[in-house]
Enzyme design. Structure first.
Site, PDB file in Angstrom:
ATOM      1  N   GLU A 170      -6.768 -35.121 -10.540  1.00 24.19           N
ATOM      2  CA  GLU A 170      -5.232 -35.363 -10.486  1.00 24.19           C
ATOM      3  C   GLU A 170      -4.406 -34.527  -9.404  1.00 24.19           C
ATOM      4  O   GLU A 170      -3.670 -35.045  -8.690  1.00 24.19           O
ATOM      5  CB  GLU A 170      -4.574 -35.204 -11.743  1.00 24.19           C
ATOM      6  CG  GLU A 170      -5.073 -36.018 -12.923  1.00 24.19           C
ATOM      7  CD  GLU A 170      -4.758 -37.682 -12.693  1.00 24.19           C
ATOM      8  OE1 GLU A 170      -3.882 -37.884 -11.861  1.00 24.19           O
ATOM      9  OE2 GLU A 170      -5.673 -38.472 -13.316  1.00 24.19           O
ATOM     10  N   GLU A 227       3.571 -35.228  -6.917  1.00 25.03           N
ATOM     11  CA  GLU A 227       2.919 -36.273  -6.063  1.00 25.03           C
ATOM     12  C   GLU A 227       3.772 -36.484  -4.652  1.00 25.03           C
ATOM     13  O   GLU A 227       5.027 -36.140  -4.763  1.00 25.03           O
ATOM     14  CB  GLU A 227       3.481 -37.634  -6.837  1.00 25.03           C
ATOM     15  CG  GLU A 227       2.963 -38.929  -6.346  1.00 25.03           C
ATOM     16  CD  GLU A 227       3.087 -39.915  -7.103  1.00 25.03           C
ATOM     17  OE1 GLU A 227       2.848 -41.308  -6.619  1.00 25.03           O
ATOM     18  OE2 GLU A 227       3.671 -39.911  -8.407  1.00 25.03           O
TER      19      GLU A 227
END
Length: 274
Positions: free
Chosen positions: A98, A120
């Site tokens: 991730e 992100e």
């Protein structure tokens, strides 16, 4: 010679705890996470997390991981030693995928670059599900991926914050600003059952009991099912998916460093998503 009742009681307890049966009956203390994952081993997993090229440089510390794990006493302490190591390896492998900063020809290989990102980059939306009235979005806030598991969406930030003691809806940024809270959100997601999905923890410690729907969907126990829980809607049911293979690559590297086997069913190529 006369023997008092109190003496007999003392002798009985002494025999109980000196005999093999008595020793076996006593609960065995759990080996702490820190003895299974030393700082040296942690650093060998994440060779490049603190490189200047990684936006999360110096964020994901070993001590934050150890402190966060203490809030989830079943994590890495359930089952035999091999099971415990395998669960820790699985968690760290999934969060490595991730947050990876690796690439095919990266120094030390693509699976040495976990924990490179803490949030992100260039999200496509603010990840607000406006139909979810239980965990309503706060105006102006983004529920983009943050932390080691890349916690996303208001319906995850809300309950994670409630469970861990922060306001996930009004202050989601804390997941990218506080290392211990970041690890806690990853472990919260790992340990928490979200029906119809089992918890990742239950899968890795062999407590998962498939329902009829799970059996029909070929959701067999193993690391591949964990991938299905985390991102099956996008990655599972696709033979040879590169994202799934990346998750497996991290897991294989970490289990090797732990000197433990991976167990069966590494991918979710033939599983239906939840």
């Amino acid at each position: 010679m006369t023997t008092s009742f109190s003496t007999l009681i003392f002798v009985s307890f002494a025999l109980l705890f000196s005999s093999p049966f008595g020793a076996e009956a006593r609960p065995k203390p759990n080996i702490p996470i820190s003895s299974l994952v030393t700082k040296t081993l942690f650093d060998s997993f994440f060779l490049h997390k603190d490189d200047a090229a990684c936006p999360a440089k110096d964020f994901y510390t070993y001590h934050s991981f150890i402190r966060a794990s203490k809030s989830f006493p079943a994590f890495g302490t359930t089952g035999c030693l091999a099971t415990r190591k395998r669960e820790i390896a699985a968690f760290l492998a999934q969060v490595s995928h991730e947050t990876t900063g690796g690439w095919a020809t990266a120094p030390d290989g693509p699976f040495a670059w976990g924990l490179c990102f803490k949030e992100e980059i260039s999200p496509q939306s603010n990840y607000c599900d406006s139909t979810n009235t239980q965990w309503p979005c706060f105006p102006g806030k983004s529920y983009k991926g943050r932390g080691p598991i890349q916690l996303s969406w208001n319906y995850n930030y809300g309950p994670a914050g409630k469970a861990l003691g922060f306001d996930g809806l009004r202050n989601p940024e804390i997941v990218a600003n506080n290392s211990e809270i970041a690890f806690k959100t990853g472990l919260w997601f790992w340990m928490t059952e979200q029906k119809p999905k089992p918890s990742c923890h239950d899968v890795m410690v062999e407590k998962y009991v498939p329902t009829e729907a799970d059996i029909a969907a070929n959701r067999t126990s193993g690391y591949g099912l964990v991938t299905n829980i985390i991102n099956g809607g996008l990655e599972c049911g696709i033979p040879g998916d590169a994202r799934v293979n990346d998750r497996i690559g991290f897991f294989e590297r970490y289990t090797k460093l732990f000197n433990v086997d991976t167990g069966p069913n590494l991918d979710c190529a033939y599983q239906k998503p939840f």
